[in-house]
Design an enzyme around this catalytic site. Structure first.
Site, short mmCIF file in Angstrom:
data_model
loop_
_atom_site.label_atom_id
_atom_site.label_comp_id
_atom_site.label_asym_id
_atom_site.label_seq_id
_atom_site.Cartn_x
_atom_site.Cartn_y
_atom_site.Cartn_z
N SER A 1 86.65 85.08 95.32
CA SER A 1 86.55 86.77 95.22
C SER A 1 85.81 86.89 94.21
O SER A 1 84.67 86.85 94.24
CB SER A 1 88.20 86.60 94.25
OG SER A 1 88.44 88.14 93.54
N ASP B 1 93.82 90.61 104.54
CA ASP B 1 93.78 90.59 103.08
C ASP B 1 93.81 91.71 102.22
O ASP B 1 93.36 92.57 102.38
CB ASP B 1 92.70 89.51 102.84
CG ASP B 1 92.02 89.83 101.54
OD1 ASP B 1 92.90 90.09 100.83
OD2 ASP B 1 91.63 89.31 101.00
N HIS C 1 94.93 86.72 100.58
CA HIS C 1 93.54 86.44 99.86
C HIS C 1 92.52 85.26 99.27
O HIS C 1 91.98 84.59 98.65
CB HIS C 1 93.71 87.42 98.48
CG HIS C 1 92.50 87.63 97.94
ND1 HIS C 1 90.90 88.70 98.63
CD2 HIS C 1 91.90 87.57 96.64
CE1 HIS C 1 89.78 88.27 97.55
NE2 HIS C 1 90.76 87.85 96.62
#
Lengths: 269, 300
Positions: A98, A221, A249
């Site tokens: 991320s 996601d 995610h």
């Protein structure tokens, strides 16, 4: 204490395996190096794997936390560079989850020699929708509300935040297991990290990337859509996009085998 | 399927009479019961809610908060208390709510909702107040640590920060240089050209010193026409070079078309002496610089 020892303690660095290739695994917002534990067993036999916690996360030394330094992703990128320097790393394969994907880009543009390739798990260069043609997924008011919710629920959430958004229909068993990854952090530090994460726009850096990139994007996601993956692939000079048919995610936690398999193929070729 | 619960002990009492929202979802988070609070308070019709996912009630960010905090908490602990979220009411407006919920073994979730609009207003006011206080604190901190005339760090702040730098030097085994800078014949400048001119010289010297330093250097006005610099991680050759740079930079300042000169006392230390002793040695060196013709640096 020398620099190496100082940084090892500061960032709670742990080194596993002893392969020729070094992987540096960087956790995302709201968690710590524990989030890699599902991928780790299959990586150790082949690679030297370096894990760490950003200052302010996990078991890092909070005394090094500096509001100004960590108010933007540059400060976190500095952690990464200092780790490379302290451990004398070069040609690292940087794996970021991320927000760490963007931290990796910032660091690798600043000091290219430390890096060889970048691996991005569920990345997003910008979470905001920017008219007319970029859809980060959130309106500004949504993100302000999200940070507001963190503020208004602060007594609980920083002690009980699971790695952001696993996907609504994951099995309870998996949620239960993942909930062992709850990260207890100082709410003010976590909120500051959230601000640096959610309000940043690093799209302009993508074209300047100096290394090949592989992007793992989840098919469903809530934080980083497939469209964002496509956008990044177009903007980056050399990038592969790998859409994994899964939800949530946190592919490295929910689909560790698949990510590992693609990762090994990518490094191998 | 919707069920009307009868309360055994009191006739004709249903959950619809309570001034709070009751909602039940099944193992797929599909709504199977909602009391009339949802239609009365939020303009969400019960019959339209039934069969839909509870996710649909919440705003985008509240859904993310549910997934990363509320749901894992329910799975892990079985219940959650007093969580503030926001839902979208029947008119499309955001409404702040407080949610408590409990999950049973069959994964049914029993939710209670309370309108929290007024409480949210208070929260927002508190958050605003906190922001203002933080901003004010920053300004006050900066004021209390800055010399008003030159904008440099003041003596008080220098005395707070220098010991940390000295400790670091000792801990990591590098040396640092301490310079005390004194403007030559400053009294003459004041007496001959007035205090305003004296202040101008001090200000310009301040800005020269600001541009001189590295990010890690500590530069302060020590008092009167004295300035003090602490340069970490430096050896004697570099320290001498930096002293030359200082003389050259400062000579750009002119009074009556004559360059201003300074005398500098320098001290190179490995951190084994405290700030007071180090300063006192640099002061000795400064005294010698003054007594041997000025416009020069003498190291202790």
């Amino acid at each position: 204490m020398d620099l190496r020892q100082k940084i090892i303690t500061r960032n709670n660095i742990s080194i596993h395996g002893s392969g020729e290739t070094t992987l540096l695994l960087a956790h995302g917002f709201g968690c710590d190096q524990n989030m890699w534990r599902f991928m780790l067993p299959a990586l150790i036999p082949h690679y030297k794997v370096v894990l760490f916690d950003y200052v302010g996360s996990g078991n890092s030394q909070l005394s090094y936390y500096n509001q100004e330094r960590y108010s933007s992703l540059q400060g976190y990128a500095q952690d990464v560079l200092e780790i490379c320097e302290a451990l004398n790393l070069s040609d690292v394969i940087f794996v970021g989850h991320s927000v760490s994907s963007m931290i990796g880009i910032i660091a690798s543009i600043k000091q290219p020699a430390y890096f060889k390739r970048l691996v991005m798990v569920c990345p997003s260069p910008c979470f905001l929708n920017i008219k007319p043609d970029y859809f980060g997924g959130f309106e500004k008011v949504d993100l302000e509300e999200l940070l507001g919710l963190m503020d208004k629920n602060y007594i609980g959430w920083a002690n009980y935040l699971s790695p952001l958004v696993m996907g609504g229909s994951q099995s309870d068993e998996l949620i239960g297991e993942l909930s062992g990854s709850f990260c207890s952090t100082d709410p003010l530090i976590a909120k500051s990290f959230a601000e640096a994460t959610f309000f940043s726009d690093y799209r302009y850096l993508l074209k300047d990337a100096k290394h090949p990139v592989i992007i793992f994007q989840s098919a469903r996601d809530a934080l980083a859509s497939v469209d964002i993956g496509n956008y990044m692939q177009q903007q980056l000079p050399e990038a592969k996009l790998c859409i994994i048919d899964a939800e949530g995610h946190c592919l490295h936690m929910t689909q560790p085998e698949i990510v590992n398999q693609h990762l090994r193929e990518y490094i191998g070729d | 399927m919707a069920t009307k619960y009868q309360f055994d002990c009191v006739e004709n009492v249903t959950p619809d009479l309570f001034q709070s929202g009751f909602l039940i979802t099944d193992e797929n988070r599909c709504i199977i019961y909602a009391n009339s609070y949802f239609s009365d308070e939020f303009n969400l019709l019960t019959e339209e809610l039934l069969g839909t996912s509870s996710d649909g009630l919440f705003t985008h960010s509240s859904r993310i908060f549910c997934e990363s905090y509320l749901m894992p908490l329910l799975v892990h602990e079985g219940n959650c208390e007093e969580m503030q979220l926001a839902l979208i009411d029947g008119d499309g407006d955001r409404v702040s709510i407080i949610v408590s919920a409990r999950m049973d073994r069959k994964k049914r979730i029993y939710w209670s909702f309370f309108n929290a609009s007024k409480r949210d207003q208070l929260y927002n006011e508190l958050i605003e107040t906190r922001k203002e206080l933080e901003a004010q604190t920053k300004v006050l901190q900066s004021l209390s640590s800055t010399d008003e005339l030159t904008g440099l760090t003041n003596r008080r702040e220098f005395n707070l920060r220098a010991p940390q730098l000295i400790k670091q030097a000792k801990r990591y085994g590098y040396s640092f240089a301490l310079f005390i800078i004194d403007i030559d014949h400053f009294k003459n400048i004041n007496d001959t050209f007035g205090h305003l001119e004296g202040d101008r010289v001090l200000k310009e010297l301040g800005s020269q010193l600001k541009s001189f330093g590295r990010e890690t250097d500590l530069v302060a006005r020590f008092g009167g026409e004295e300035f003090i610099l602490l340069l970490p991680n430096i050896n004697i050759e570099d320290a001498k070079f930096q002293a030359l740079r200082l003389h050259s930079l400062i000579s750009r300042i002119q009074v009556n078309q004559i360059p201003v000169t300074v005398s500098i006392g320098g001290m190179l230390s490995d951190g084994s002496q405290n700030l007071r002793d180090t300063t006192s040695k640099a002061d000795d060196a400064l005294y010698r610089a003054k007594n041997s013709g000025r416009n020069k640096t003498v190291f202790y």
